[in-house]
Design a protein around this motif. Structure first.
Motif, mmCIF file in Angstrom:
data_model
loop_
_atom_site.group_PDB
_atom_site.id
_atom_site.type_symbol
_atom_site.label_atom_id
_atom_site.label_comp_id
_atom_site.label_asym_id
_atom_site.label_seq_id
_atom_site.Cartn_x
_atom_site.Cartn_y
_atom_site.Cartn_z
ATOM 1 N N TYR A 109 -36.572 95.726 3.369
ATOM 2 C CA TYR A 109 -37.769 95.639 4.218
ATOM 3 C C TYR A 109 -37.940 96.970 4.928
ATOM 4 C CZ TYR A 109 -41.047 94.133 7.826
ATOM 5 O OH TYR A 109 -42.156 94.020 8.661
ATOM 6 N N LEU A 110 -39.075 97.603 4.675
ATOM 7 C CA LEU A 110 -39.317 98.941 5.213
ATOM 8 C C LEU A 110 -39.889 98.936 6.626
ATOM 9 C CD1 LEU A 110 -40.840 100.604 2.006
ATOM 10 C CD2 LEU A 110 -38.479 100.743 2.840
ATOM 11 N N GLY A 111 -40.337 97.778 7.080
ATOM 12 C CA GLY A 111 -40.920 97.720 8.426
ATOM 13 C C GLY A 111 -42.419 97.465 8.372
ATOM 14 N N ASP A 112 -43.111 97.738 9.496
ATOM 15 C CA ASP A 112 -44.572 97.523 9.556
ATOM 16 C C ASP A 112 -45.217 98.646 10.342
ATOM 17 O OD1 ASP A 112 -44.954 96.475 12.557
ATOM 18 O OD2 ASP A 112 -43.140 95.539 11.706
ATOM 19 N N VAL A 113 -46.503 98.799 10.078
ATOM 20 C CA VAL A 113 -47.283 99.843 10.726
ATOM 21 C C VAL A 113 -48.689 99.304 10.963
ATOM 22 C CG1 VAL A 113 -47.985 100.857 8.518
ATOM 23 C CG2 VAL A 113 -48.020 102.267 10.580
ATOM 24 N N LYS A 114 -49.362 99.789 11.997
ATOM 25 C CA LYS A 114 -50.725 99.355 12.317
ATOM 26 C C LYS A 114 -51.731 100.424 11.932
ATOM 27 C CE LYS A 114 -49.610 96.301 16.201
ATOM 28 N NZ LYS A 114 -49.864 96.012 17.640
ATOM 29 N N SER A 115 -52.867 99.945 11.411
ATOM 30 C CA SER A 115 -53.968 100.849 11.093
ATOM 31 C C SER A 115 -55.256 100.047 11.104
ATOM 32 C CB SER A 115 -53.763 101.504 9.726
ATOM 33 O OG SER A 115 -54.873 102.334 9.405
ATOM 34 N N ASN A 116 -56.258 100.508 11.803
ATOM 35 C CA ASN A 116 -57.554 99.825 11.879
ATOM 36 C C ASN A 116 -58.601 100.509 11.003
ATOM 37 O OD1 ASN A 116 -56.714 97.802 13.721
ATOM 38 N ND2 ASN A 116 -56.961 99.244 15.438
ATOM 39 N N GLY A 117 -58.147 101.419 10.137
ATOM 40 C CA GLY A 117 -59.078 102.100 9.250
ATOM 41 C C GLY A 117 -59.507 101.192 8.109
ATOM 42 N N LYS A 118 -60.452 101.716 7.327
ATOM 43 C CA LYS A 118 -60.956 100.951 6.204
ATOM 44 C C LYS A 118 -59.900 100.845 5.108
ATOM 45 C CE LYS A 118 -64.797 100.784 2.912
ATOM 46 N NZ LYS A 118 -66.046 101.444 2.437
ATOM 47 N N TYR A 119 -59.088 101.848 4.982
ATOM 48 C CA TYR A 119 -58.064 101.870 3.938
ATOM 49 C C TYR A 119 -56.904 102.752 4.414
ATOM 50 C CZ TYR A 119 -59.849 106.508 2.835
ATOM 51 O OH TYR A 119 -60.241 107.818 2.921
ATOM 52 N N VAL A 120 -55.838 102.735 3.657
ATOM 53 C CA VAL A 120 -54.706 103.634 3.876
ATOM 54 C C VAL A 120 -54.350 104.255 2.541
ATOM 55 C CG1 VAL A 120 -53.743 102.469 5.904
ATOM 56 C CG2 VAL A 120 -53.041 101.738 3.604
ATOM 57 N N ILE A 157 -51.892 105.899 -4.273
ATOM 58 C CA ILE A 157 -53.168 105.188 -4.388
ATOM 59 C C ILE A 157 -53.710 104.925 -3.000
ATOM 60 C CG2 ILE A 157 -52.567 104.065 -6.586
ATOM 61 C CD1 ILE A 157 -51.837 101.562 -4.943
ATOM 62 N N ASN A 158 -55.010 104.609 -2.939
ATOM 63 C CA ASN A 158 -55.635 104.153 -1.703
ATOM 64 C C ASN A 158 -55.710 102.631 -1.736
ATOM 65 O OD1 ASN A 158 -56.039 106.749 -0.727
ATOM 66 N ND2 ASN A 158 -58.056 106.937 -1.694
ATOM 67 N N VAL A 159 -55.418 102.006 -0.590
ATOM 68 C CA VAL A 159 -55.392 100.555 -0.493
ATOM 69 C C VAL A 159 -56.379 100.112 0.577
ATOM 70 C CG1 VAL A 159 -53.990 98.541 0.044
ATOM 71 C CG2 VAL A 159 -52.972 100.462 -1.220
ATOM 72 N N ASP A 160 -57.369 99.306 0.185
ATOM 73 C CA ASP A 160 -58.317 98.761 1.161
ATOM 74 C C ASP A 160 -57.606 97.732 2.030
ATOM 75 O OD1 ASP A 160 -60.421 100.289 0.172
ATOM 76 O OD2 ASP A 160 -60.975 98.766 -1.324
ATOM 77 N N LEU A 161 -57.885 97.790 3.323
ATOM 78 C CA LEU A 161 -57.205 96.905 4.265
ATOM 79 C C LEU A 161 -58.079 95.710 4.610
ATOM 80 C CD1 LEU A 161 -55.629 99.498 6.753
ATOM 81 C CD2 LEU A 161 -54.523 98.334 4.812
ATOM 82 N N GLN A 162 -57.440 94.552 4.669
ATOM 83 C CA GLN A 162 -58.086 93.337 5.141
ATOM 84 C C GLN A 162 -57.599 93.043 6.555
ATOM 85 O OE1 GLN A 162 -57.050 90.292 2.312
ATOM 86 N NE2 GLN A 162 -58.057 91.298 0.585
ATOM 87 N N PRO A 163 -58.392 92.358 7.362
ATOM 88 C CA PRO A 163 -57.937 92.010 8.712
ATOM 89 C C PRO A 163 -56.646 91.183 8.652
ATOM 90 C CG PRO A 163 -60.303 91.646 8.521
ATOM 91 C CD PRO A 163 -59.785 91.919 7.126
ATOM 92 N N GLY A 164 -55.730 91.470 9.545
ATOM 93 C CA GLY A 164 -54.455 90.756 9.554
ATOM 94 C C GLY A 164 -53.360 91.550 8.856
ATOM 95 N N PHE A 165 -52.517 90.818 8.133
ATOM 96 C CA PHE A 165 -51.370 91.453 7.470
ATOM 97 C C PHE A 165 -51.720 91.822 6.033
ATOM 98 C CE2 PHE A 165 -49.531 88.709 10.736
ATOM 99 C CZ PHE A 165 -48.713 89.608 11.413
ATOM 100 N N ASN A 166 -51.331 93.027 5.685
ATOM 101 C CA ASN A 166 -51.485 93.502 4.314
ATOM 102 C C ASN A 166 -50.077 93.863 3.793
ATOM 103 O OD1 ASN A 166 -54.687 94.119 3.900
ATOM 104 N ND2 ASN A 166 -54.058 94.538 6.005
ATOM 105 N N ILE A 211 -45.375 96.232 5.575
ATOM 106 C CA ILE A 211 -46.503 95.487 6.126
ATOM 107 C C ILE A 211 -47.415 96.436 6.910
ATOM 108 C CG2 ILE A 211 -47.224 93.609 7.640
ATOM 109 C CD1 ILE A 211 -45.751 92.671 5.165
ATOM 110 N N VAL A 212 -48.708 96.435 6.530
ATOM 111 C CA VAL A 212 -49.717 97.194 7.269
ATOM 112 C C VAL A 212 -50.599 96.190 7.990
ATOM 113 C CG1 VAL A 212 -51.593 98.858 7.160
ATOM 114 C CG2 VAL A 212 -49.650 99.062 5.562
ATOM 115 N N THR A 213 -50.648 96.283 9.311
ATOM 116 C CA THR A 213 -51.413 95.322 10.117
ATOM 117 C C THR A 213 -52.735 95.956 10.576
ATOM 118 O OG1 THR A 213 -49.329 94.381 10.906
ATOM 119 C CG2 THR A 213 -51.321 93.829 12.129
ATOM 120 N N LYS A 214 -53.801 95.189 10.358
ATOM 121 C CA LYS A 214 -55.140 95.632 10.809
ATOM 122 C C LYS A 214 -55.692 94.610 11.789
ATOM 123 C CE LYS A 214 -59.773 96.868 9.178
ATOM 124 N NZ LYS A 214 -60.673 97.038 8.019
ATOM 125 N N ASP A 215 -56.059 95.085 12.998
ATOM 126 C CA ASP A 215 -56.616 94.180 14.029
ATOM 127 C C ASP A 215 -58.031 93.754 13.666
ATOM 128 O OD1 ASP A 215 -54.262 94.450 15.424
ATOM 129 O OD2 ASP A 215 -55.010 96.134 16.664
#
Length: 215
Positions: A109-120, A157-166, A211-215
């Motif tokens: 498990y690599l951990g989690d990070v927050k991002s409110n952008g459209k993608y990462v 690659i670029n990954v589009d983010l959905q609200p919540g956990f990705n 895990i990438v978290t988007k508010d």
């Protein structure tokens, strides 16, 4: 002394010498030889001048070839089959068991990070010796990259983010020529800023989860 008396004296002297001469001869006694008693072959003690030694040859046990009775070192209930209880994870590649690192690297498990952008942007590279490591990338249990070869340069690659956990997963498809599968993963937001960096050590079939978290 007359002649008669002289003759008697001479005869007496001669006769005494003859008696002494006979007495000087040693007297011989006959040797008595007794019959030797034969030793008892069964080892029983017998009387007689001969030393009795019991037989040291023991009777050999009889072998029944029809019903063999093998030698047992431990009771039957303590005998177990070799390898009983040994469990081998099928995800461990033959190179890791035989000629690889000799260790097993499980899921990480690599951990989690927050991002409110459209993608990462997710980029990876082999952070150690470049030996042909390959990975498969999942986003929320969907395959987005089937077979990425890790080199010394970053690729991703670029990954589009959905609200919540990705949930992002990196599955090690192999461990190259030298176990384990090694990589550095960096995450950039949609503005190009580095927001996360980590490394993994995986065995073939193991996964690293981020895990990438988007508010």
């Amino acid at each position: 002394m007359n002649k008669t008396n002289l003759l008697l004296v001479i005869l007496c002297v001669l006769g005494f010498g003859w008696v002494n001469a006979q007495s000087d001869i040693p007297t011989q006694k006959p040797l008595k030889v007794e019959a030797v008693k034969i030793e008892d072959p069964k080892g029983k003690t017998t009387s007689g001048p001969v030393l009795n030694i019991p037989s040291v040859i023991k009777e050999q046990p009889k072998l029944d070839y029809k019903n063999p009775n093998p030698v047992k070192m431990v009771p039957d209930e303590e005998l177990v089959q070799a390898g009983t209880g040994l469990k081998i994870d099928p995800r461990i590649g033959p190179g890791e068991r035989l000629g690889g690192s000799g260790q097993y690297f499980a899921d990480q498990y690599l951990g989690d990070v927050k991002s409110n952008g459209k993608y990462v942007g997710i980029v990876c590279r082999d952070h150690e010796y470049v030996d042909g490591d390959r990975v498969k990338i999942y986003v929320n249990d969907m395959v987005v990259e089937h077979n990425m070869l890790l080199t010394g340069a970053f690729k991703g690659i670029n990954v589009d983010l959905q609200p919540g956990f990705n949930k992002l997963e990196f599955e090690a498809l192999n461990h190259g020529s030298s176990a384990p599968n090694t990589a550095q993963v960096d995450v950039y937001d949609d503005t190009g800023q580095l927001i996360y960096s980590n490394k993994w050590l995986l065995s073939s079939g193991s996964k690293a989860t981020l895990i990438v978290t988007k508010d």
